[in-house]
Design an enzyme around this catalytic site. Sequence first.
Site, short mmCIF file in Angstrom:
data_model
loop_
_atom_site.label_atom_id
_atom_site.label_comp_id
_atom_site.label_asym_id
_atom_site.label_seq_id
_atom_site.Cartn_x
_atom_site.Cartn_y
_atom_site.Cartn_z
N ARG A 107 16.20 1.39 12.10
CA ARG A 107 15.98 2.46 11.12
C ARG A 107 17.35 2.81 10.55
O ARG A 107 18.24 3.24 11.28
CB ARG A 107 15.35 3.68 11.79
N HIS A 134 9.05 1.74 4.28
CA HIS A 134 8.61 2.10 5.64
C HIS A 134 7.35 1.28 5.95
O HIS A 134 6.25 1.81 6.04
CB HIS A 134 8.33 3.61 5.72
N GLN A 137 4.87 2.14 8.83
CA GLN A 137 4.04 3.30 8.51
C GLN A 137 2.83 2.86 7.67
O GLN A 137 1.69 3.25 7.95
CB GLN A 137 4.87 4.33 7.74
N CYS A 263 2.60 10.95 6.85
CA CYS A 263 3.29 10.11 7.86
C CYS A 263 3.92 10.94 8.97
O CYS A 263 4.17 10.41 10.05
CB CYS A 263 4.35 9.26 7.17
N ARG A 291 0.48 4.08 14.72
CA ARG A 291 1.80 3.44 14.68
C ARG A 291 1.95 2.53 15.90
O ARG A 291 2.43 1.41 15.81
CB ARG A 291 2.91 4.50 14.69
N1 CP Z 1 6.49 8.73 10.46
C1 CP Z 1 7.64 8.45 11.11
O1 CP Z 1 8.26 7.42 10.91
O2 CP Z 1 8.01 9.41 12.01
P1 CP Z 1 9.39 9.49 12.77
O3 CP Z 1 10.45 9.82 11.75
O4 CP Z 1 9.21 10.57 13.78
O5 CP Z 1 9.68 8.16 13.41
N1 NVA Z 2 10.20 9.89 3.63
C1 NVA Z 2 10.56 10.37 4.94
C2 NVA Z 2 9.72 9.70 5.98
C3 NVA Z 2 9.99 10.10 7.40
C4 NVA Z 2 9.16 9.35 8.38
C5 NVA Z 2 12.04 10.12 5.20
O1 NVA Z 2 12.53 9.05 4.84
O2 NVA Z 2 12.69 11.00 5.76
#
Ligand code: CP
Ligand code: NVA
Length: 304
Positions: A107, A134, A137, A263, A291
């Site tokens: 990430r 993502h 997701q 999400c 997930r």
């Molecule tokens: N939706 C999602 O990716 O959540 P986190 O940021 O908690 O991993």
């Molecule tokens: N769009 C958000 C998603 C978090 C899971 C971000 O990138 O922070």
Amino acid sequence: MPFNHKHLLNLLDYSKDDIYEILNLAVTLKKKQFTGKKHELLAGKTLAMIFAKSSTRTRVSFEQGIKQLGGSALFLSSNDIQLGRGETIHDTAKTLARYGIDGIMIRTFKQSDIEELAEYGGMPVINGLTDDYHPCQALADMLTIYENFGKLDGIKLAYFGDGNNVTHSLMIAGAKLGLEVVVCSPNGYEPNPEITKKAQKFGNVTVTTDIDTAIKNCDVLYTDVFFSMGQEQSAAKVKALMPYQVNSAIMAKASKKAIFLHCLPAHRGEEVTAEVIDGTQSRVFDQAENRLHAQKAVMALLMK
Ligand code: CP
Ligand code: NVA
């Protein structure tokens, strides 16, 4: 064509059949998990998880997922490894490969960084969120929609709010699987036009500022935070996005059978109201759970 991918970077290069293969395996693994049947498809394998941004769901679902598949995970916060002090992605990837790491979930900010990791690491790389995409997701979202409606083809999904990484992956996955995806964002906060164009090549994706157009006959209402990780707060953005908040007035225009997805993490009172996210049409925790199942399928297919 049989599933033949080494990485999961953005879903652009995945076919409809590839995505169905992931979703079908996710359904199978979910059943096995619930009935207590062993499914140690990745016995002895190790997943390195590199995080340059915070996470609850991604971190825990990948770690639990690989454990349930018989493997183990290494959590590497980029603040604590040399990557955070300027060591290159290239050197990090080459080093991890020497320790018998079987896959990397990352990430981070730049999509180009994970592409570089995929190029030099030699092992499967899974995108756990970048500024642009993502994909994990979107896979969990498709699984959740499938479970609710028994199909994906022909489902209309309306996304409200900031056009962001989650929106981009939803447009791509949705288009490939035959959903109608309508992104409803105010001017200036639409999804990236280049990515939108790519998604439109795969299927039915439109962008509008008009809430009524988006909501008409929609099956799924989706929203995400006003400010994604790494974005600066701005009063102008809040002002522009507030009319796109998913609240009971918007829900009242949709069918009673429509479901609400997010999400997570959510900010009640900003992109969604408490009555919607905590209401009977919300499926956000099924979605969060999925997930786990979707990513187990991804890991099993890429790392076996
Ligand atoms: N939706 C999602 O990716 O959540 P986190 O940021 O908690 O991993
Ligand atoms: N769009 C958000 C998603 C978090 C899971 C971000 O990138 O922070």
